[in-house]
Design a protein around this motif. Structure first.
Motif, PDB file in Angstrom:
ATOM      1  N   ASN A   1       0.717  -1.161  -0.094  1.00 18.03           N
ATOM      2  CA  ASN A   1      -0.076   0.218  -0.439  1.00 18.03           C
ATOM      3  C   ASN A   1       0.830   1.108   0.096  1.00 18.03           C
ATOM      4  N   TYR A   2       0.697   1.896  -0.955  1.00 17.69           N
ATOM      5  CA  TYR A   2       1.803   3.087  -1.561  1.00 17.69           C
ATOM      6  C   TYR A   2       0.993   4.653  -1.232  1.00 17.69           C
ATOM      7  N   ILE A  22       5.398   0.892   4.361  1.00 18.85           N
ATOM      8  CA  ILE A  22       5.525   0.153   5.129  1.00 18.85           C
ATOM      9  C   ILE A  22       5.554  -1.221   4.771  1.00 18.85           C
ATOM     10  N   GLU A  23       7.143  -1.090   4.903  1.00 17.10           N
ATOM     11  CA  GLU A  23       8.065  -2.934   5.013  1.00 17.10           C
ATOM     12  C   GLU A  23       7.218  -3.668   5.482  1.00 17.10           C
ATOM     13  N   LYS A  24       8.043  -3.205   7.080  1.00 18.22           N
ATOM     14  CA  LYS A  24       7.939  -4.020   8.030  1.00 18.22           C
ATOM     15  C   LYS A  24       7.213  -3.435   9.450  1.00 18.22           C
ATOM     16  N   SER A  80      -0.865  -0.161  -4.952  1.00 20.39           N
ATOM     17  CA  SER A  80      -2.447  -0.343  -4.532  1.00 20.39           C
ATOM     18  C   SER A  80      -1.406   0.943  -4.137  1.00 20.39           C
ATOM     19  N   ILE A  81      -2.624   2.269  -4.387  1.00 26.30           N
ATOM     20  CA  ILE A  81      -1.533   3.322  -3.642  1.00 26.30           C
ATOM     21  C   ILE A  81      -3.267   3.951  -3.157  1.00 26.30           C
ATOM     22  N   ALA A 181       2.596   7.752   5.283  1.00 19.35           N
ATOM     23  CA  ALA A 181       2.981   5.723   5.518  1.00 19.35           C
ATOM     24  C   ALA A 181       2.891   5.594   6.795  1.00 19.35           C
ATOM     25  N   LEU A 182       4.197   6.976   7.595  1.00 17.42           N
ATOM     26  CA  LEU A 182       4.392   6.248   9.190  1.00 17.42           C
ATOM     27  C   LEU A 182       2.730   6.602   9.763  1.00 17.42           C
TER      28      LEU A 182
END
Length: 199
Positions: A1-2, A22-24, A80-81, A181-182
């Motif tokens: 999810n970008y 978020i990668e992890k 996925s935006i 994103a955070l």
């Protein structure tokens, strides 16, 4: 999810573009030094696979329709935006057009608060991000200045004995997209945690 941020410019400066996710979603366990009690905090790691700038040719303007087409191409390719954010009152038209194209849009600025850049610096120091290798992005990051009201760039920078114009268009887009994103990650349930470790 970008989460994508557009740092707009028509002439002169570059038009910054960055997509982050978020990668992890990790938890970090530790201890409160004052109370001795165990603590637990979320520590997401970020990935920014796309970060670039568009420079208009002399006497012309950045073709904004190509930026919108690129966003459509990404979405049509299955990316996925979750959100597209833009900076500046001049970008209201861009947000309106993207909204009509079905994107979730938002105004976001790294010039009205230092929070995105302070988090960016923290994530750099703790190796909690992955960004593309880019000489321009590296140049912009290395010459950021923490001024009274905002994080900015110098007007001129000495490079190989010559002065060149300072800039922060791409790193603006990176820090803003990562910050968005955070912000979204803070609302995620603990079920999204993929890794745990101790301090």
């Amino acid at each position: 999810n970008y989460y994508i941020h557009l740092d707009g410019a028509l002439k002169g400066d570059r038009f910054g573009f960055a997509a982050s996710a978020i990668e992890k979603q990790m938890t970090v366990s530790g201890y409160d030094l004052l109370t001795g009690e165990s603590t637990m905090r979320l520590s997401p790691s970020l990935i920014t696979p796309i970060a670039f700038g568009i420079k208009a040719r002399p006497g012309s303007e950045v073709p904004l329709w190509k930026v919108r087409q690129f966003l459509l191409d990404l979405r049509n390719a299955g990316v996925s935006i979750m959100q597209v954010s833009t900076d500046g009152f001049q970008s209201a038209d861009m947000r309106q057009m993207l909204d009509k194209m079905g994107f979730n849009v938002k105004y976001a600025s790294v010039d009205t608060t230092k929070d995105p850049y302070l988090k960016f610096a923290s994530n750099v120091n703790h190796c909690l991000m992955k960004v593309p290798k880019s000489p321009i992005l590296d140049f912009e990051v290395r010459h950021l200045e923490n001024r009274e009201k905002k994080i900015d760039h110098p007007d001129k920078v000495m490079v190989n004995g010559k002065y060149v114009k300072g800039s922060k268009d791409i790193v603006d887009a990176v820090s803003a997209s990562q910050h968005e994103a955070l912000l979204a990650a803070q609302t995620l349930a603990t079920g999204t945690i993929t890794e745990s470790y101790g301090e």
